[in-house]
Design a protein around this motif. Sequence first.
Motif, mmCIF file in Angstrom:
data_model
loop_
_atom_site.group_PDB
_atom_site.id
_atom_site.type_symbol
_atom_site.label_atom_id
_atom_site.label_comp_id
_atom_site.label_asym_id
_atom_site.label_seq_id
_atom_site.Cartn_x
_atom_site.Cartn_y
_atom_site.Cartn_z
ATOM 1 N N THR A 1 7.662 13.932 3.863
ATOM 2 C CA THR A 1 6.142 14.021 2.678
ATOM 3 C C THR A 1 6.240 12.956 1.679
ATOM 4 O OG1 THR A 1 7.990 15.305 1.324
ATOM 5 C CG2 THR A 1 7.085 16.845 2.956
ATOM 6 N N ILE A 2 7.490 12.909 1.313
ATOM 7 C CA ILE A 2 7.804 11.047 0.790
ATOM 8 C C ILE A 2 7.206 9.683 1.347
ATOM 9 C CG2 ILE A 2 9.371 9.031 -0.648
ATOM 10 C CD1 ILE A 2 10.984 11.622 -0.824
ATOM 11 N N LYS A 3 7.006 9.603 2.398
ATOM 12 C CA LYS A 3 6.156 8.497 3.604
ATOM 13 C C LYS A 3 4.664 8.912 3.901
ATOM 14 C CE LYS A 3 5.498 9.543 7.554
ATOM 15 N NZ LYS A 3 5.858 9.579 8.989
ATOM 16 N N ASP A 4 4.736 10.440 3.843
ATOM 17 C CA ASP A 4 3.240 10.690 3.410
ATOM 18 C C ASP A 4 2.187 10.055 2.464
ATOM 19 O OD1 ASP A 4 3.507 10.932 6.050
ATOM 20 O OD2 ASP A 4 2.842 12.975 5.738
ATOM 21 N N SER A 5 3.114 10.247 1.089
ATOM 22 C CA SER A 5 2.656 10.300 0.168
ATOM 23 C C SER A 5 2.370 9.053 -0.649
ATOM 24 C CB SER A 5 3.674 11.063 -1.029
ATOM 25 O OG SER A 5 4.883 10.328 -0.605
ATOM 26 N N GLY B 1 19.679 8.512 3.957
ATOM 27 C CA GLY B 1 20.203 7.934 5.027
ATOM 28 C C GLY B 1 19.812 7.140 4.985
ATOM 29 N N LYS B 2 19.817 5.549 5.237
ATOM 30 C CA LYS B 2 20.144 3.845 4.879
ATOM 31 C C LYS B 2 18.697 3.825 4.607
ATOM 32 C CE LYS B 2 20.783 -0.397 6.467
ATOM 33 N NZ LYS B 2 21.118 -1.128 8.364
ATOM 34 N N GLY B 3 18.039 3.411 3.436
ATOM 35 C CA GLY B 3 16.306 3.166 3.030
ATOM 36 C C GLY B 3 15.926 4.273 2.631
ATOM 37 N N PHE B 4 16.344 5.365 2.360
ATOM 38 C CA PHE B 4 15.539 6.307 1.892
ATOM 39 C C PHE B 4 15.737 6.710 0.729
ATOM 40 C CE2 PHE B 4 16.818 9.501 5.863
ATOM 41 C CZ PHE B 4 16.390 8.592 6.206
ATOM 42 N N GLU B 5 16.716 6.374 -0.358
ATOM 43 C CA GLU B 5 16.877 6.265 -1.753
ATOM 44 C C GLU B 5 16.088 5.246 -2.235
ATOM 45 O OE1 GLU B 5 17.466 7.807 -5.498
ATOM 46 O OE2 GLU B 5 18.225 8.428 -2.824
ATOM 47 N N GLU B 6 15.010 3.892 -1.165
ATOM 48 C CA GLU B 6 14.637 3.229 -1.912
ATOM 49 C C GLU B 6 13.393 3.522 -1.727
ATOM 50 O OE1 GLU B 6 18.750 0.989 -0.787
ATOM 51 O OE2 GLU B 6 17.091 2.913 -0.565
ATOM 52 N N LEU B 7 12.760 4.371 -0.859
ATOM 53 C CA LEU B 7 11.393 4.667 -0.816
ATOM 54 C C LEU B 7 11.458 5.610 -1.400
ATOM 55 C CD1 LEU B 7 9.454 4.216 1.955
ATOM 56 C CD2 LEU B 7 10.528 6.746 2.746
ATOM 57 N N LEU C 1 2.664 11.013 17.952
ATOM 58 C CA LEU C 1 1.937 11.862 17.575
ATOM 59 C C LEU C 1 1.880 11.515 16.130
ATOM 60 C CD1 LEU C 1 1.798 15.890 18.971
ATOM 61 C CD2 LEU C 1 0.672 13.228 19.952
ATOM 62 N N ILE C 2 2.893 10.937 15.445
ATOM 63 C CA ILE C 2 3.131 10.317 13.916
ATOM 64 C C ILE C 2 2.002 9.411 13.773
ATOM 65 C CG2 ILE C 2 5.171 12.772 13.699
ATOM 66 C CD1 ILE C 2 6.847 9.626 13.288
ATOM 67 N N ASP C 3 1.972 9.011 12.288
ATOM 68 C CA ASP C 3 1.305 7.834 12.272
ATOM 69 C C ASP C 3 2.502 6.739 12.070
ATOM 70 O OD1 ASP C 3 -1.095 6.206 11.294
ATOM 71 O OD2 ASP C 3 -0.618 6.431 8.949
ATOM 72 N N LYS C 4 2.950 6.712 10.430
ATOM 73 C CA LYS C 4 4.018 6.141 10.789
ATOM 74 C C LYS C 4 5.433 6.815 11.063
ATOM 75 C CE LYS C 4 1.588 2.482 9.395
ATOM 76 N NZ LYS C 4 -0.058 3.536 9.651
ATOM 77 N N THR C 5 6.806 5.254 10.639
ATOM 78 C CA THR C 5 7.946 5.984 10.837
ATOM 79 C C THR C 5 8.723 5.556 9.268
ATOM 80 O OG1 THR C 5 8.933 3.737 11.870
ATOM 81 C CG2 THR C 5 8.213 5.676 12.626
ATOM 82 N N PHE C 6 9.707 6.423 8.893
ATOM 83 C CA PHE C 6 10.406 6.056 7.786
ATOM 84 C C PHE C 6 11.586 5.802 8.096
ATOM 85 C CE2 PHE C 6 10.610 10.944 7.830
ATOM 86 C CZ PHE C 6 12.735 10.797 8.610
ATOM 87 N N PRO C 7 12.382 4.916 7.036
ATOM 88 C CA PRO C 7 11.629 3.917 6.524
ATOM 89 C C PRO C 7 11.189 3.109 5.918
ATOM 90 C CG PRO C 7 14.136 3.871 6.068
ATOM 91 C CD PRO C 7 13.919 4.603 7.639
ATOM 92 N N THR C 8 10.781 2.497 6.674
ATOM 93 C CA THR C 8 10.343 0.939 7.321
ATOM 94 C C THR C 8 9.050 1.063 7.382
ATOM 95 O OG1 THR C 8 10.813 0.798 9.884
ATOM 96 C CG2 THR C 8 12.173 0.420 8.738
ATOM 97 N N MET C 9 8.541 1.901 7.768
ATOM 98 C CA MET C 9 7.047 2.383 8.303
ATOM 99 C C MET C 9 6.182 2.023 8.576
ATOM 100 S SD MET C 9 6.545 4.520 5.267
ATOM 101 C CE MET C 9 4.727 4.677 3.972
ATOM 102 N N ASP C 10 6.968 1.934 10.124
ATOM 103 C CA ASP C 10 6.261 0.563 10.978
ATOM 104 C C ASP C 10 5.477 2.081 11.568
ATOM 105 O OD1 ASP C 10 7.371 -1.787 10.950
ATOM 106 O OD2 ASP C 10 9.645 -0.458 11.800
ATOM 107 N N CYS C 11 3.992 1.304 12.698
ATOM 108 C CA CYS C 11 3.639 1.847 13.263
ATOM 109 C C CYS C 11 3.890 2.806 14.480
ATOM 110 C CB CYS C 11 2.449 1.433 14.049
ATOM 111 S SG CYS C 11 1.669 1.699 15.469
ATOM 112 N N SER C 12 4.611 4.050 14.544
ATOM 113 C CA SER C 12 5.485 5.344 15.288
ATOM 114 C C SER C 12 4.983 4.518 16.511
ATOM 115 C CB SER C 12 4.633 5.919 15.165
ATOM 116 O OG SER C 12 5.526 7.429 15.843
ATOM 117 N N ILE C 13 3.375 4.442 17.134
ATOM 118 C CA ILE C 13 3.110 4.063 18.556
ATOM 119 C C ILE C 13 3.430 2.950 19.269
ATOM 120 C CG2 ILE C 13 0.426 3.353 18.257
ATOM 121 C CD1 ILE C 13 2.340 6.305 20.861
ATOM 122 N N CYS C 14 3.920 2.362 18.089
ATOM 123 C CA CYS C 14 3.527 0.940 18.150
ATOM 124 C C CYS C 14 4.688 0.178 18.522
ATOM 125 C CB CYS C 14 3.565 -0.204 17.567
ATOM 126 S SG CYS C 14 1.967 -0.275 16.327
#
Length: 792
Positions: free
Chosen positions: A422-426, A449-455, A195-208
């Motif tokens: 929230t960072i992803k959504d922003s 996590g891995k890639g979190f600080e970069e996001l 039900l979510i739109d994207k995943t962090f930290p890669t910003m991939d399409c979740s349902i994809c």
Amino acid sequence: MTESTEKLKSKTKSQPNIGVFLCKCGKNIGGTVDIDKLAKELENHPNVKLVQVNDYTCSDPGQVEIETAIEEQGIEKIVVAACSPRLHGPTWKTLLRRKEINPSLVEVANIREQCSWVHLSDKEEATKKAKELIDMAIAKAELLEAVDDIVVSVNKKVLIIGGGVAGIQAALDLADDYEVILVEKSPTIGGNMALIDKTFPTMDCSICILGPKMADVGNHENITLITNAEVTKISGYIGNFEVTITKQPRYVDEELCTACNDCVDICTVNVIDEYSGNLGWRKAIYIPYPQAVPTSYIIDEKNCTGLSPLACGKCISECEKEAICYEDTEQTFDYDVGAILIAVGFEKFDASKISEYGWGVYPNVITTFEFERLINAAGPTDGELVRPSDLKRPKRIAFINCVGSRDKRFNPYCSNFCCMETIKDSLLIKEHWPDVEVVIFYIDIRAFGKGFEELYTRAREENVLFIRGRPGQIKENHETKNLIIFAEDISTETMLSQEFDMVVLSIGAEGSSKPIPFPIAKDEKGFYIEAHPKLRPVDTPTDGVFIAGGAESPKDIRESVTQASASAGRIMKLISKDEFHVEPLYAFVDLDKCTSCGTCLERCPYGAISIDRENKAPARINPILCKGCGTCAADCPVDAITMTNFTDAMIYRQIDIALRENASKKVIIFACNWCSYAGADLAGTSRVQYPTNTRIIRTMCSGRVDIDYIKHCFVKDAGAVMLTGCHPQDCHYISGNDFALKRENKIRTWMKRNNIDDKRFMIEWMSAAEGKKFADVVSQISEIALTQSKDN
């Protein structure tokens, strides 16, 4: 051959053949405790045949030295004075198995975590304490008896409860080799991730990412998928569970339905769509979302006007495949399985509990999960960012972190994923609608996590404004429906009020409110408790039952998938064998003493005890179902029940040894294996110091501590006694600490009658993570013991 090998000392006594192995652990123990001095003193112990000093007992060379000593000296029981039995207890059992000695014949004296590390500045007293701890272990070892493992056959099928990303991953990991029954209470698998739109930290399409896995589950020949269903009964034990699954009527045949959508077009009933975050509408016959598995429609029986009585029926005539069946009924399925995985996920925090934020009252205050559906291309606005009150694009959006988390009023813990969500959504807002101003109110940003600080850095570079401070209130402008946030900016120490078009609450996670129908321990927030947070993080204390994903604690997608695969690996290790050896830790009944009173029956949460009261037959305990908490033994009015290798006699002997010198200055601490004993270990690993006048006696559960044990301590002139265990509702044995607490009044009444100061007895609950608390509380009661000793 090391120097320590030359210190091998042998005695000519033949009975009992006990070997004592002292570990220096480099300077971890040897730097505080005089091990060589102890070895010389123990040479004269009347019941010890052999004393040996090792530099590192747990190392391969150290184990070889023990094995050699066992062979050459004919040792039958061993006492290892080293680190915590929670760490290397299994190591010594495995060693004994290699030497074809029953693994029950080992006792560990914890002279590192609970002696050398917590008494660094008092080497002399630490050495004396270590000697007593070893003597206590020897006294218990003298009474140890060989208890054989219980061998059970293992069914090769696996039940997975919950079809979110964790359940899906585990099912696919297992299904190539084993048959899996996957049960999901919703009409589709997928859980929150779908039900979510994207995943962090890669910003991939979740349902994809998830959609193909969902389809694989639906099509896998070794996976029996049962949706719109719940597990209603579980009985049995590891390798041999019997489960009943109840499936609610779908009113649409999953095999016949082609998801053509003709039935939806003809349906006249509109219902608020929970799969759109309650921001959109659906029909009474619907499919949750296009990628749902199974790809079949379902009828909402509460809102359909065609079920009972028949008032519509349009969808039946519209369906060419004749897939709709109003006569569909509840179904039950019975399966025998060898292992169970609990992957029921978490529940979202109810934001209406924080009334000052106005969720459910102000239309433009929504949660992060609702926001995810709002901007999703398959959501209620086809992915357009609008605010619910007027469907206009907001110009200024605020996110509030830690809603329901890190808040003592609700949940004191961090929910793990909220900061990054929230960072992803922003960033999603800035990517698609760069002119929208975004502000995030936070306590701390936890980008671990891995890639979190970069996001996080990227969000700042995109001009997302971060304000450190938890807002105190949100008020609505009744004319514009805008929202005014009142908060303190901690960084500048200023109060502020700012107006926004929309506010998004980053809500946390809570454990599942509905337990599975089997006695598995949960904490007070509803999360299932693991057997050991480090060594067995996906096992539960109940053999054969495993956990993964949000059922265990709040976690993000990556952690859920990792834990799911770990659980699958643990399950494969179990069911790949034809039989399993259950550790022989259980209660047993003296049939001659038992009066069939039924007290034990009321104490056991596992259904392991049966009594034929009608014929006044003695209680019988199924050793496979019994988990060894000992609560029944402690409350048996005629002392007809005891525990394998935690017998009354063993515990009394440990008390006697601990109190044979300077008893009035001593504190006896009964600690449960899972929490308070582990907390004591943590105090040691953290090097938190406390007085040396403490002696810890380990039991599996605080429920094992008989009132008579407390009395015996005071009869032996103990300065103070402390009963410790898991926090309420955190008990690994579900209800053991509840019954331990119920004994308090009787204990204090006896103390009053015998003129014993009430302060000299204390009950304290603490977790494995509260090493500092353990040390602080122990210091307090140690002072009480020392004070009363001076007064007397």
